[in-house]
Design a protein around this motif. Structure first.
Motif, short mmCIF file in Angstrom:
data_model
loop_
_atom_site.label_atom_id
_atom_site.label_comp_id
_atom_site.label_asym_id
_atom_site.label_seq_id
_atom_site.Cartn_x
_atom_site.Cartn_y
_atom_site.Cartn_z
N MET A 1 36.88 -46.92 30.28
CA MET A 1 37.84 -46.00 29.69
C MET A 1 37.32 -44.57 29.63
O MET A 1 38.02 -43.61 29.98
CB MET A 1 38.17 -46.48 28.29
N LEU A 2 36.08 -44.41 29.19
CA LEU A 2 35.52 -43.07 29.03
C LEU A 2 35.39 -42.38 30.38
O LEU A 2 35.71 -41.20 30.54
CB LEU A 2 34.16 -43.16 28.34
N PHE A 3 34.94 -43.15 31.37
CA PHE A 3 34.76 -42.58 32.70
C PHE A 3 36.10 -42.13 33.29
O PHE A 3 36.21 -41.03 33.83
CB PHE A 3 34.10 -43.62 33.63
N VAL A 4 37.12 -42.96 33.11
CA VAL A 4 38.44 -42.60 33.63
C VAL A 4 38.97 -41.35 32.91
O VAL A 4 39.54 -40.46 33.54
CB VAL A 4 39.44 -43.78 33.47
N ALA A 5 38.72 -41.29 31.61
CA ALA A 5 39.16 -40.11 30.85
C ALA A 5 38.49 -38.85 31.43
O ALA A 5 39.11 -37.81 31.58
CB ALA A 5 38.82 -40.26 29.38
N LEU A 6 37.20 -38.99 31.77
CA LEU A 6 36.48 -37.85 32.35
C LEU A 6 37.06 -37.46 33.71
O LEU A 6 37.18 -36.28 34.02
CB LEU A 6 35.00 -38.21 32.52
N VAL A 7 37.44 -38.47 34.49
CA VAL A 7 38.03 -38.18 35.80
C VAL A 7 39.36 -37.43 35.61
O VAL A 7 39.64 -36.45 36.31
CB VAL A 7 38.23 -39.47 36.62
N THR A 8 40.16 -37.88 34.63
CA THR A 8 41.44 -37.19 34.41
C THR A 8 41.18 -35.76 33.92
O THR A 8 41.95 -34.85 34.20
CB THR A 8 42.36 -37.92 33.40
N PHE A 9 40.08 -35.58 33.19
CA PHE A 9 39.71 -34.23 32.77
C PHE A 9 39.42 -33.36 33.99
O PHE A 9 39.83 -32.20 34.07
CB PHE A 9 38.50 -34.29 31.83
N GLY A 10 38.73 -33.96 34.96
CA GLY A 10 38.46 -33.26 36.21
C GLY A 10 39.75 -32.90 36.94
O GLY A 10 39.90 -31.81 37.46
N MET A 11 40.68 -33.88 36.94
CA MET A 11 41.98 -33.62 37.59
C MET A 11 42.68 -32.44 36.93
O MET A 11 43.24 -31.57 37.61
CB MET A 11 42.87 -34.87 37.49
N LEU A 12 42.61 -32.40 35.59
CA LEU A 12 43.23 -31.30 34.84
C LEU A 12 42.65 -29.96 35.32
O LEU A 12 43.38 -29.01 35.62
CB LEU A 12 42.97 -31.48 33.34
N ALA A 13 41.31 -29.90 35.40
CA ALA A 13 40.65 -28.65 35.79
C ALA A 13 41.07 -28.23 37.20
O ALA A 13 41.37 -27.06 37.44
CB ALA A 13 39.14 -28.82 35.70
N VAL A 14 41.10 -29.19 38.12
CA VAL A 14 41.45 -28.86 39.51
C VAL A 14 42.90 -28.38 39.61
O VAL A 14 43.19 -27.37 40.26
CB VAL A 14 41.20 -30.08 40.44
N ILE A 15 43.81 -29.09 38.92
CA ILE A 15 45.22 -28.69 38.99
C ILE A 15 45.40 -27.31 38.36
O ILE A 15 46.12 -26.46 38.89
CB ILE A 15 46.13 -29.74 38.30
N GLU A 16 44.74 -27.08 37.24
CA GLU A 16 44.85 -25.77 36.57
C GLU A 16 44.35 -24.65 37.47
O GLU A 16 44.99 -23.60 37.59
CB GLU A 16 44.04 -25.76 35.26
N GLU A 17 43.21 -24.86 38.09
CA GLU A 17 42.64 -23.82 38.95
C GLU A 17 43.54 -23.56 40.16
O GLU A 17 43.71 -22.43 40.59
CB GLU A 17 41.22 -24.19 39.40
N THR A 18 44.10 -24.66 40.71
CA THR A 18 45.00 -24.50 41.85
C THR A 18 46.24 -23.70 41.43
O THR A 18 46.70 -22.82 42.16
CB THR A 18 45.42 -25.88 42.40
N ALA A 19 46.74 -24.03 40.23
CA ALA A 19 47.91 -23.29 39.72
C ALA A 19 47.59 -21.81 39.59
O ALA A 19 48.43 -20.96 39.85
CB ALA A 19 48.34 -23.86 38.37
N LYS A 20 46.35 -21.52 39.20
CA LYS A 20 45.94 -20.13 39.04
C LYS A 20 45.99 -19.40 40.39
O LYS A 20 46.36 -18.24 40.48
CB LYS A 20 44.52 -20.10 38.46
N ILE A 21 45.59 -20.12 41.45
CA ILE A 21 45.62 -19.51 42.78
C ILE A 21 47.07 -19.27 43.21
O ILE A 21 47.41 -18.23 43.75
CB ILE A 21 44.89 -20.41 43.80
#
Lengths: 291, 406
Positions: A95-115
């Protein structure tokens, strides 16, 4: 009397706002036990969909509703795609690892949105027919808030119908109870996970589209709101949809009446409430016993 | 990003061509300014703006022959709107990059920490933050701030505007502000000042929404039901409040008064139907600032970024103008000599003449406070009925500063 009724209605507006976000979060956790931190990113994508379309054309009420439907489906499909490409491969990490992966997804999507859209704050316009306010109990209740309350209730009803009355709902309920058994019965559990994730992401997208005309829109808008949505889910009971509705209602109304009695405590109100409820009922109001 | 860089380059080229005839090409070792800005995180909106402004100022300087004939280089680091990251970047710029000067954007949480780094590393630092402590309690020889947008200024300016323009509105005041250090401080200062001017003022209610509040409906209802004569407010970001309160037509019920410097920027961002017509707020509105210097700046900014500058752009510009004037007056970039030259110096800024106070290195810029309105010609929300308040009187006296530093 009128003050109380007005305050109740504005509390209901806050509650529906929170429920729209919490519903998908709770659904996904209930089925696949994923604490989906990237939920905020899907919410943000929904909001930017409205911004983008709003820049191209002026939306009337019908166009707005249409966009809400099509937009949430698009965001849902995107969510499903991410589940297949990324999450499906990491579930076994825990569970914790998956939560971390979704956190990574959040960061990537946010940064892409910024571009794509830039880091600037921006705003979205609501359809002209949803401007203005109705006179209720001698006070003003904006049309948009009425729409939001109605949409929240319809959504609650709709999601309930899907979960309780359809075969997909049956699978969702079964998956949340016993995944191994479901798999043993020959059900394609990974597909149930994908569809649920897509459904949850779609709900977040819908929340984003509906919230867009009320908030300031920026690529990081999702990460700030997601904590409160989590609080609602935890209060209601992780994985329980009626719980999320109840949790959102309690949080919304507690805030609405709390600020009249203790204005200085608005900042901590939600978390105070969460702490009290967790002390009294660690599994949340309508959550099952932790397995 | 690439487009922005291209635009900057194009603008720089344009200026270079125009000035090429009379300006010398700067030569020698570049003068390096290390900038810490909130390019991402909650204040990313402002950090991007301050970076843009700093970049065109530096480009323009280089196009005009540099500083003391030397080229100027700007290194920008992202603080991510986080204090520890800001301090880490400042330390890296001061110690590893060994920049000549430090420049900070606007975050009130970050500036004191960066100030400590600057003091330890003996580097001159300019910040545009609104934290009162920056030039008082935590101030020092190397710490400078030109824009005067501290809590005292914003709180007192709002009270003065209310006292001068809203004296007939009534005495029952309701307060609403974001629940964070600056919000609490500014409301306290507002209360003190307004009661000094008008002892009949009575505070009938308060509301403290959190910084990231998503739904303001309960706060707005509670406020309107309290039936105040005047609402005094302060927001770190007002956009969601204005979006959600538009349908309640608050302006028809009671005047809203504040002097928060983000107000004018937000009016430039809001859609027409969300402009809180009549609400009083502050800022440095590009269309209301007099003088040739401003005209040139707005033109250049527009040409480069295809939009007019926000208040945040002016805040950093003021600091850079002071630094340039100080270096030119000192005739050197040697830190100690520039630090001797700057205090007490007067220079011509984009806002007109500005003095740097001798005892706390704080500039004395005015603050524009006005009412929100929609402007048909500019096709944007603007401030009208402006009071350009001379804010020097709001700053603490030399004795107060000395006491705070003990």
């Amino acid at each position: 009397m009128n003050t109380i009724a007005m305050q109740f209605l504005s509390g209901l507006t806050s509650a529906m706002f929170l429920f729209l976000l919490a519903a998908g979060l709770s659904l996904i956790f209930g089925v696949s036990r994923v604490i989906n931190v990237s939920h905020g990113a899907f919410y943000m994508l929904g909001a930017y969909l409205l911004v983008t379309v709003g820049r191209l054309t002026t939306l009337d009420a019908t166009g707005f509703v249409l966009l809400a439907i099509v937009g949430s489906i698009l965001v849902g499909l995107f969510g499903g795609l991410l589940e297949i490409l990324i999450l499906r491969h990491v579930y076994k990490g825990g569970m914790l690892f998956v939560a971390l992966v979704t956190f990574g997804m959040l960061a990537v999507i946010e940064e892409t949105a910024k571009i794509i859209w830039g880091a600037e704050l921006t705003t979205a316009t609501k359809p002209a027919s949803l401007e203005g306010a109705a006179q209720v109990f001698g006070g003003a209740l904006p049309h948009y808030n009425i729409m939001l309350i109605t949409a929240g209730l319809l959504l609650a009803l709709g999601v309930w119908a899907v979960v309780e009355k359809t075969r997909f709902g049956l699978l969702i309920r079964a998956a949340s109870m016993d995944r191994e058994m479901l798999s043993a019965l020959g059900i394609d559990v990974p597909r149930v996970f994908t569809v649920t994730f897509a459904f949850g992401a779609g709900l977040a997208g819908l929340a984003g589209i509906l919230a867009a005309p009320m908030v300031s829109i920026s690529p990081s808008m999702g990460s700030s709101i997601i904590i409160e949505a989590f609080a609602v889910v935890v209060i209601g009971g992780l994985g329980s949809l009626p719980g999320s509705l109840l949790g959102a209602f309690i949080v919304g109304e507690a805030l609405a009446f709390g600020i009249l009695a203790l204005p200085g405590l608005a900042l901590v109100m939600v978390y105070l409430l969460m702490a009290i409820i967790l002390i009294l009922r660690p599994e949340g109001l309508l959550g099952g016993k932790a397995s | 990003m690439a487009r922005m860089a291209a635009r900057t380059a194009l603008a720089a080229l344009g200026i270079a061509l125009t000035w090429g005839a009379q300006a010398q090409t700067p030569t020698g070792k570049p003068i390096v300014i290390g900038m810490i800005a909130e390019q991402s995180g909650p204040l990313g909106f402002y950090g991007q703006e301050t970076t843009r402004s700093a970049q065109i100022f530096v480009d323009q300087m280089n196009a005009k022959g540099g500083l003391l004939g030397r080229p100027v280089r700007l290194i920008v680091r992202d603080s991510k709107t986080a204090v520890n990251e800001a301090v880490r970047q400042a330390r890296d710029l001061a110690l590893s990059e060994n920049v000549d000067f430090l420049l900070h954007s606007i975050s009130s949480a970050e500036c004191v920490g960066i100030g400590n780094v600057a003091t330890q590393a003996k580097k001159i630092l300019f910040s545009a933050c609104g934290n009162d402590d920056f030039t008082t309690k935590s101030g020092g020889r190397y710490i400078f701030r030109i824009p005067n947008i501290v809590a005292r200024t914003q709180g007192f300016a709002a009270a003065d505007y209310a006292a001068q323009k809203l004296q007939n509105a009534g005495n029952r005041y309701y307060l609403i502000a974001h629940d964070f250090a600056a919000g609490r401080a500014i409301m306290e200062l507002f209360k003190t000042r307004i009661k000094e001017i008008n002892p009949k003022v009575e505070i009938i209610g308060e509301a403290w929404p959190k910084l990231n509040e998503a739904s303001y409906a309960p706060f707005i209802t509670a406020m309107t039901e309290a039936k105040p004569d005047v609402v005094s407010y302060f927001f770190a970001f007002g956009l969601p409040f204005w979006q959600q309160s538009a349908s309640y037509e608050l302006g028809k019920r009671f005047p809203l008064v504040s002097s928060y410097w983000g107000g004018s920027d937000e009016m430039q961002t809001l859609p027409r139907n969300s402009i809180p017509v009549g609400a009083v707020m502050g800022g440095l509105p590009w269309y209301a600032i007099d003088g040739e210097a401003n005209k040139t700046f707005v033109e250049l900014y527009r040409k480069t970024y295809n939009k007019p500058p926000l208040t945040a752009a002016y805040l950093v510009l003021l600091n850079l103008e002071a630094l340039k004037a100080g270096i030119e007056k000192a005739g050197t970039i040697e830190t100690e000599k520039v630090a001797d030259t700057l205090p007490g110096m007067e220079f011509n800024s984009v806002l007109g003449p500005v003095k740097i106070r001798k005892f706390d290195n704080q500039g004395t810029t005015p603050l524009w406070t006005g009412r929100a309105a929609w402007d048909e010609t500019l096709n944007t929300g603007v401030l009208t009925d402006i009071l350009k308040l001379p804010t020097e009187v709001y700053l603490p006296s030399e004795e107060e500063v000395k006491k705070l530093r003990q």
